[in-house]
Scaffold this active site. Structure first.
Site, PDB file in Angstrom:
ATOM      1  N   LYS A  37      21.081  34.769 126.467  1.00  0.00           N
ATOM      2  CA  LYS A  37      21.974  34.549 125.326  1.00  0.00           C
ATOM      3  C   LYS A  37      23.460  34.472 125.676  1.00  0.00           C
ATOM      4  O   LYS A  37      24.259  34.098 124.830  1.00  0.00           O
ATOM      5  CB  LYS A  37      21.740  35.603 124.254  1.00  0.00           C
ATOM      6  CG  LYS A  37      22.289  36.975 124.542  1.00  0.00           C
ATOM      7  CD  LYS A  37      22.098  37.845 123.304  1.00  0.00           C
ATOM      8  CE  LYS A  37      22.545  39.246 123.532  1.00  0.00           C
ATOM      9  NZ  LYS A  37      22.328  40.111 122.381  1.00  0.00           N
ATOM     10  N   GLU A 116      21.521  60.905 144.131  1.00  0.00           N
ATOM     11  CA  GLU A 116      21.925  60.988 142.722  1.00  0.00           C
ATOM     12  C   GLU A 116      21.198  62.145 142.051  1.00  0.00           C
ATOM     13  O   GLU A 116      20.270  62.724 142.640  1.00  0.00           O
ATOM     14  CB  GLU A 116      21.626  59.661 142.008  1.00  0.00           C
ATOM     15  CG  GLU A 116      22.565  58.551 142.460  1.00  0.00           C
ATOM     16  CD  GLU A 116      22.312  57.209 141.806  1.00  0.00           C
ATOM     17  OE1 GLU A 116      21.616  57.151 140.781  1.00  0.00           O
ATOM     18  OE2 GLU A 116      22.798  56.212 142.345  1.00  0.00           O
ATOM     19  N   HIS A 245      24.554  58.956 129.723  1.00  0.00           N
ATOM     20  CA  HIS A 245      25.035  59.202 131.090  1.00  0.00           C
ATOM     21  C   HIS A 245      26.147  60.244 130.999  1.00  0.00           C
ATOM     22  O   HIS A 245      27.051  60.112 130.172  1.00  0.00           O
ATOM     23  CB  HIS A 245      25.557  57.907 131.707  1.00  0.00           C
ATOM     24  CG  HIS A 245      25.701  57.972 133.198  1.00  0.00           C
ATOM     25  ND1 HIS A 245      26.625  58.785 133.804  1.00  0.00           N
ATOM     26  CD2 HIS A 245      25.034  57.354 134.198  1.00  0.00           C
ATOM     27  CE1 HIS A 245      26.524  58.649 135.123  1.00  0.00           C
ATOM     28  NE2 HIS A 245      25.558  57.781 135.389  1.00  0.00           N
ATOM     29  N   ARG A 292      20.031  63.867 134.107  1.00  0.00           N
ATOM     30  CA  ARG A 292      21.098  63.480 133.167  1.00  0.00           C
ATOM     31  C   ARG A 292      21.015  64.160 131.810  1.00  0.00           C
ATOM     32  O   ARG A 292      22.041  64.459 131.202  1.00  0.00           O
ATOM     33  CB  ARG A 292      21.038  61.965 132.945  1.00  0.00           C
ATOM     34  CG  ARG A 292      21.519  61.244 134.131  1.00  0.00           C
ATOM     35  CD  ARG A 292      21.505  59.770 133.923  1.00  0.00           C
ATOM     36  NE  ARG A 292      21.817  59.196 135.207  1.00  0.00           N
ATOM     37  CZ  ARG A 292      21.596  57.957 135.550  1.00  0.00           C
ATOM     38  NH1 ARG A 292      21.078  57.111 134.678  1.00  0.00           N
ATOM     39  NH2 ARG A 292      21.909  57.525 136.743  1.00  0.00           N
ATOM     40  N   HIS A 353      23.513  55.313 127.629  1.00  0.00           N
ATOM     41  CA  HIS A 353      23.383  54.566 128.882  1.00  0.00           C
ATOM     42  C   HIS A 353      22.068  53.807 128.996  1.00  0.00           C
ATOM     43  O   HIS A 353      22.044  52.684 129.496  1.00  0.00           O
ATOM     44  CB  HIS A 353      23.510  55.559 130.039  1.00  0.00           C
ATOM     45  CG  HIS A 353      23.463  54.952 131.396  1.00  0.00           C
ATOM     46  ND1 HIS A 353      24.412  54.064 131.845  1.00  0.00           N
ATOM     47  CD2 HIS A 353      22.581  55.097 132.418  1.00  0.00           C
ATOM     48  CE1 HIS A 353      24.122  53.693 133.094  1.00  0.00           C
ATOM     49  NE2 HIS A 353      23.021  54.290 133.450  1.00  0.00           N
ATOM     50  N   ARG A 388      14.879  59.020 132.120  1.00  0.00           N
ATOM     51  CA  ARG A 388      14.748  58.256 133.372  1.00  0.00           C
ATOM     52  C   ARG A 388      15.485  58.922 134.521  1.00  0.00           C
ATOM     53  O   ARG A 388      16.632  59.353 134.382  1.00  0.00           O
ATOM     54  CB  ARG A 388      15.313  56.841 133.168  1.00  0.00           C
ATOM     55  CG  ARG A 388      15.366  56.031 134.433  1.00  0.00           C
ATOM     56  CD  ARG A 388      15.761  54.614 134.153  1.00  0.00           C
ATOM     57  NE  ARG A 388      17.131  54.451 133.725  1.00  0.00           N
ATOM     58  CZ  ARG A 388      18.170  54.334 134.543  1.00  0.00           C
ATOM     59  NH1 ARG A 388      18.005  54.413 135.861  1.00  0.00           N
ATOM     60  NH2 ARG A 388      19.373  54.133 134.054  1.00  0.00           N
TER      61      ARG A 388
HETATM   62  P1  FAD Z   1      19.430  43.268 131.570  1.00  0.00           P
HETATM   63  O1  FAD Z   1      19.897  43.307 132.947  1.00  0.00           O
HETATM   64  O2  FAD Z   1      20.290  43.899 130.540  1.00  0.00           O
HETATM   65  O3  FAD Z   1      19.184  41.746 131.177  1.00  0.00           O
HETATM   66  C1  FAD Z   1      18.844  41.395 129.851  1.00  0.00           C
HETATM   67  C2  FAD Z   1      19.029  39.903 129.708  1.00  0.00           C
HETATM   68  O4  FAD Z   1      18.509  39.477 128.460  1.00  0.00           O
HETATM   69  C3  FAD Z   1      20.481  39.457 129.723  1.00  0.00           C
HETATM   70  O5  FAD Z   1      20.540  38.275 130.461  1.00  0.00           O
HETATM   71  C4  FAD Z   1      20.771  39.177 128.248  1.00  0.00           C
HETATM   72  O6  FAD Z   1      21.798  38.249 128.032  1.00  0.00           O
HETATM   73  C5  FAD Z   1      19.436  38.640 127.802  1.00  0.00           C
HETATM   74  N1  FAD Z   1      19.172  38.715 126.368  1.00  0.00           N
HETATM   75  C6  FAD Z   1      19.271  39.795 125.560  1.00  0.00           C
HETATM   76  N2  FAD Z   1      18.934  39.454 124.306  1.00  0.00           N
HETATM   77  C7  FAD Z   1      18.603  38.146 124.323  1.00  0.00           C
HETATM   78  C8  FAD Z   1      18.195  37.212 123.340  1.00  0.00           C
HETATM   79  N3  FAD Z   1      18.072  37.543 122.053  1.00  0.00           N
HETATM   80  N4  FAD Z   1      17.941  35.940 123.724  1.00  0.00           N
HETATM   81  C9  FAD Z   1      18.090  35.540 125.016  1.00  0.00           C
HETATM   82  N5  FAD Z   1      18.507  36.386 125.982  1.00  0.00           N
HETATM   83  C10 FAD Z   1      18.748  37.670 125.640  1.00  0.00           C
HETATM   84  N6  FAD Z   1      19.812  51.282 136.926  1.00  0.00           N
HETATM   85  C11 FAD Z   1      19.462  51.582 138.201  1.00  0.00           C
HETATM   86  O7  FAD Z   1      18.273  51.589 138.539  1.00  0.00           O
HETATM   87  N7  FAD Z   1      20.441  51.849 139.126  1.00  0.00           N
HETATM   88  C12 FAD Z   1      21.758  51.845 138.821  1.00  0.00           C
HETATM   89  O8  FAD Z   1      22.593  52.063 139.676  1.00  0.00           O
HETATM   90  C13 FAD Z   1      22.140  51.557 137.483  1.00  0.00           C
HETATM   91  N8  FAD Z   1      23.448  51.583 137.105  1.00  0.00           N
HETATM   92  C14 FAD Z   1      23.792  51.198 135.848  1.00  0.00           C
HETATM   93  C15 FAD Z   1      25.126  51.125 135.488  1.00  0.00           C
HETATM   94  C16 FAD Z   1      25.502  50.654 134.242  1.00  0.00           C
HETATM   95  C17 FAD Z   1      26.964  50.577 133.866  1.00  0.00           C
HETATM   96  C18 FAD Z   1      24.507  50.265 133.322  1.00  0.00           C
HETATM   97  C19 FAD Z   1      24.877  49.744 131.966  1.00  0.00           C
HETATM   98  C20 FAD Z   1      23.159  50.374 133.645  1.00  0.00           C
HETATM   99  C21 FAD Z   1      22.797  50.842 134.909  1.00  0.00           C
HETATM  100  N9  FAD Z   1      21.455  50.938 135.271  1.00  0.00           N
HETATM  101  C22 FAD Z   1      21.112  51.254 136.558  1.00  0.00           C
HETATM  102  C23 FAD Z   1      20.400  50.508 134.354  1.00  0.00           C
HETATM  103  C24 FAD Z   1      19.970  49.090 134.745  1.00  0.00           C
HETATM  104  O9  FAD Z   1      21.101  48.345 135.118  1.00  0.00           O
HETATM  105  C25 FAD Z   1      19.269  48.387 133.623  1.00  0.00           C
HETATM  106  O10 FAD Z   1      18.314  49.221 133.015  1.00  0.00           O
HETATM  107  C26 FAD Z   1      18.573  47.152 134.159  1.00  0.00           C
HETATM  108  O11 FAD Z   1      19.512  46.343 134.822  1.00  0.00           O
HETATM  109  C27 FAD Z   1      17.907  46.388 133.041  1.00  0.00           C
HETATM  110  O12 FAD Z   1      17.507  45.144 133.535  1.00  0.00           O
HETATM  111  P2  FAD Z   1      16.864  44.105 132.527  1.00  0.00           P
HETATM  112  O13 FAD Z   1      16.646  42.861 133.293  1.00  0.00           O
HETATM  113  O14 FAD Z   1      15.723  44.737 131.838  1.00  0.00           O
HETATM  114  O15 FAD Z   1      17.986  43.898 131.412  1.00  0.00           O
HETATM  115  C1  SIN Z   2      24.858  55.401 138.117  1.00  0.00           C
HETATM  116  O1  SIN Z   2      25.310  54.781 139.076  1.00  0.00           O
HETATM  117  O2  SIN Z   2      25.209  56.535 137.809  1.00  0.00           O
HETATM  118  C2  SIN Z   2      23.833  54.744 137.267  1.00  0.00           C
HETATM  119  C3  SIN Z   2      22.532  54.852 137.910  1.00  0.00           C
HETATM  120  C4  SIN Z   2      21.416  54.619 136.924  1.00  0.00           C
HETATM  121  O3  SIN Z   2      21.641  54.371 135.755  1.00  0.00           O
HETATM  122  O4  SIN Z   2      20.281  54.727 137.378  1.00  0.00           O
END
Ligand code: FAD
Ligand code: SIN
Length: 524
Positions: A37, A116, A245, A292, A353, A388
């Site tokens: 999106k 972590e 977080h 956490r 988070h 988690r």
């Molecule tokens: P996302 O990466 O969020 O991707 C979702 C996708 O769906 C996006 O492209 C979005 O645009 C699209 N989308 C959403 N709604 C729609 C729609 N209606 N139509 C079309 N497209 C849509 N996890 C770890 O394991 N290690 C870490 O170090 C870590 N650090 C983090 C730090 C931060 C700041 C954050 C916010 C999260 C962190 N996490 C971490 C958690 C982790 O990043 C996410 O849980 C993970 O990336 C989710 O991946 P995903 O592909 O499921 O979703």
């Molecule tokens: C962080 O770097 O603290 C985020 C890691 C995570 O969400 O797993």
């Protein structure tokens, strides 16, 4: 317009792209559409900092990673799923490295494994403090070089297509006869809503951080996939388990909040209150490195007790040269607001988070709806239980991408089945909204209801009050939804409200405090 593909993937984060790449490589004559999106790189994945948890050497063991995941999850996890993910992690990480992801190495040219909260060993592969960006770009590069993947940015999925659309059939939650035939998707440039039919649909739309006013998640995280699946009557569970977080940077009025990675505490930083006391020491034997849910609750308690707006992360005693090398992005960000981490403490407070709940999937990524899979934060696989473990989310998506692709490949005949006639989107009777303020006001209202009444510490009274407020927003939003031409804003509002409702409703059913759910009415 009707657009046909063999496989339709919604979302271009780690879950969507990894699944797409694996399928595209194995099935070169099948057409895969990835609709996303926002810009193709915008996702929670892009902002991940700490890294990916994996048992990488003999100093560590699968049993220890499994035990840490279960303990963090308050033993609400599905142990079979935990074992599957942990044991498959090394292969999936090696694959990502083979695709080009670079993880930091130490002076002996061995991977530098970070630590972590909740982990009893150093097991986090990372790329400085921007691991997510490295992964997102590696995956995009792979996907864009595969000719059978069509990546559509600024394409917003509105609703899944099921028999509700093809036969006007009424169904009940979890009914196994419900089948998915694709999705209605809005082209955000033209606002046209097209009918994307597909034999297999994969939800990879990520989480719902924006349900709260204060979150580390970017503005796209509006729980669209969970709300779409819920409207299609898929089974959705564990929405009461919300992870805050402990250490988002405290910058009043700033949203999303910048994350100060847990890896900073893994590197040795201390949490201190406004009197300089290390308040985690009496709370848990692991102190700052407890899971956490425990650290966030302790901070919340500290803020309530002292009346302060934030607590502090103290890095001043750490090896500054090594710190800057590991966390350059965090050091830069702190500097930009006048905080010199070598001398000053970093002001932090908890922020929403991660959502442990979501669309229920089995070990192969099947949802309760036929031909609909889910992967990543949108799903509830049983890996995380009630809370988690750090750095297990990117890992979950990598492992489930592999399982989903294998399942689709071994049932390829499904890709050749004829699809029913699907009606095109009907926008009759709607007009452009006079004022967008009604929509943006309701979005903010949902976020503040949730932040004030459904956050780290809940109670039945607060939950009931939240439900009343959300019900009003629901009725108001439905009236608007029927009247106005659809826009991403109104659809996101509707989805946020649905997720908020599910968090509250499923919280009210709890009989015991567990992980990311804590109510004053359920204290022992
Ligand atoms: P996302 O990466 O969020 O991707 C979702 C996708 O769906 C996006 O492209 C979005 O645009 C699209 N989308 C959403 N709604 C729609 C729609 N209606 N139509 C079309 N497209 C849509 N996890 C770890 O394991 N290690 C870490 O170090 C870590 N650090 C983090 C730090 C931060 C700041 C954050 C916010 C999260 C962190 N996490 C971490 C958690 C982790 O990043 C996410 O849980 C993970 O990336 C989710 O991946 P995903 O592909 O499921 O979703
Ligand atoms: C962080 O770097 O603290 C985020 C890691 C995570 O969400 O797993």
């Amino acid at each position: 317009m009707i657009i046909k593909s063999d496989i339709l993937i919604l979302g271009s984060g780690v879950a969507g792209l990894t699944t797409a790449i694996k399928l595209a490589k194995a099935l070169p004559d099948k057409k895969i559409i990835v609709a996303t999106k926002d810009r193709k790189e915008e996702s929670n994945t892009k902002y991940a900092q700490g890294g990916v948890a994996v048992v990488w050497n003999k100093l560590d063991s699968f049993e220890s990673h499994i035990a840490d995941t279960m303990r963090a999850g308050d033993y609400e996890n599905n142990k079979e799923v935990v074992r599957m993910v942990v044991e498959n992690a090394p292969d999936r990480l090696q694959e990502l490295i083979d695709w080009g992801a670079a993880f930091d190495k130490n002076k002996d040219s061995k991977y530098d494994l970070g630590k972590e909260g909740g982990h009893s060993a150093n097991r986090i592969l990372h790329h400085k403090d921007i691991t997510g960006y490295e992964i997102q770009m590696t995956l995009l590069n792979q996907a864009e070089n595969l000719p059978n993947i069509e990546l559509l940015s600024h394409h917003f999925a509105i609703d899944l297509i099921t028999q509700h659309h093809t036969e006007a059939k009424q169904t009940t939650f979890g009914d196994p006869s419900i089948t998915c035939f694709g999705a209605y998707i809005m082209d955000e440039q033209t606002l046209a809503i097209d009918t994307y039919v597909a034999n297999i649909t994969i939800l990879a739309t990520g989480g719902a951080g924006q349900v709260y006013a204060s979150t580390t998640n970017p503005v796209i995280t509006t729980g669209d996939g969970i709300a779409m699946a819920y409207r299609a009557k898929a089974t959705v569970r564990d929405m009461q388990y919300v992870q805050f977080h402990p250490t988002s940077l405290y910058e009043p009025g700033k949203s999303p909040a910048f994350l100060i990675s847990e890896a900073v505490r893994g590197f040795g930083a201390y949490l201190r209150n406004d009197k300089g006391e290390r308040f985690m020491l009496p709370v848990d034997e692991r102190a700052e490195l407890a899971s956490r849910d425990i650290v966030s609750r302790a901070i919340d308690n500290e803020l309530n007790r002292t009346g302060a707006d934030c607590v502090y992360l103290d890095c001043t005693h750490l090896d500054q040269e090594a710190f800057v090398k590991h966390f350059p992005n965090i050091v830069d960000k702190c500097q930009s607001i006048g905080v010199d981490v070598s001398k000053d403490m970093i002001p932090v407070r908890p922020a929403m988070h991660y959502l442990m709940g979501g669309v229920v999937i089995d070990k192969k990524g099947h949802t309760s709806i036929e031909n609909l899979y889910a992967n990543g934060e949108v799903s509830r696989s049983g890996l995380h239980g009630a809370n988690r473990l750090a750095s297990n989310s990117l890992l979950e998506a990598l492992v489930f991408a592999h399982e989903i692709a294998a399942d689709i490949i071994s049932h390829q005949n499904k890709l050749d089945k004829d699809l029913p006639k699907v009606p095109e989107w009907n926008a009759e009777g709607t007009t452009d909204p006079d004022e967008m303020i009604l929509i943006s006001h309701n979005r903010k209202t949902v976020q503040y209801i949730m932040t004030d009444l459904v956050a780290i510490v809940r109670s039945n009274e607060r939950l009931e009050r939240a439900l009343d407020h959300l019900d009003y927003i629901y009725r108001d939003t439905e009236k608007l939804y029927k009247r106005v031409t659809l826009s991403p804003q109104i659809v996101e509002l509707r989805n946020l409200n649905a997720c908020a409702y599910l968090i509250v409703k499923q919280s009210l059913k709890m009989k015991e405090n567990k992980g990311g759910f804590y109510s004053l009415d359920l204290l022992d």
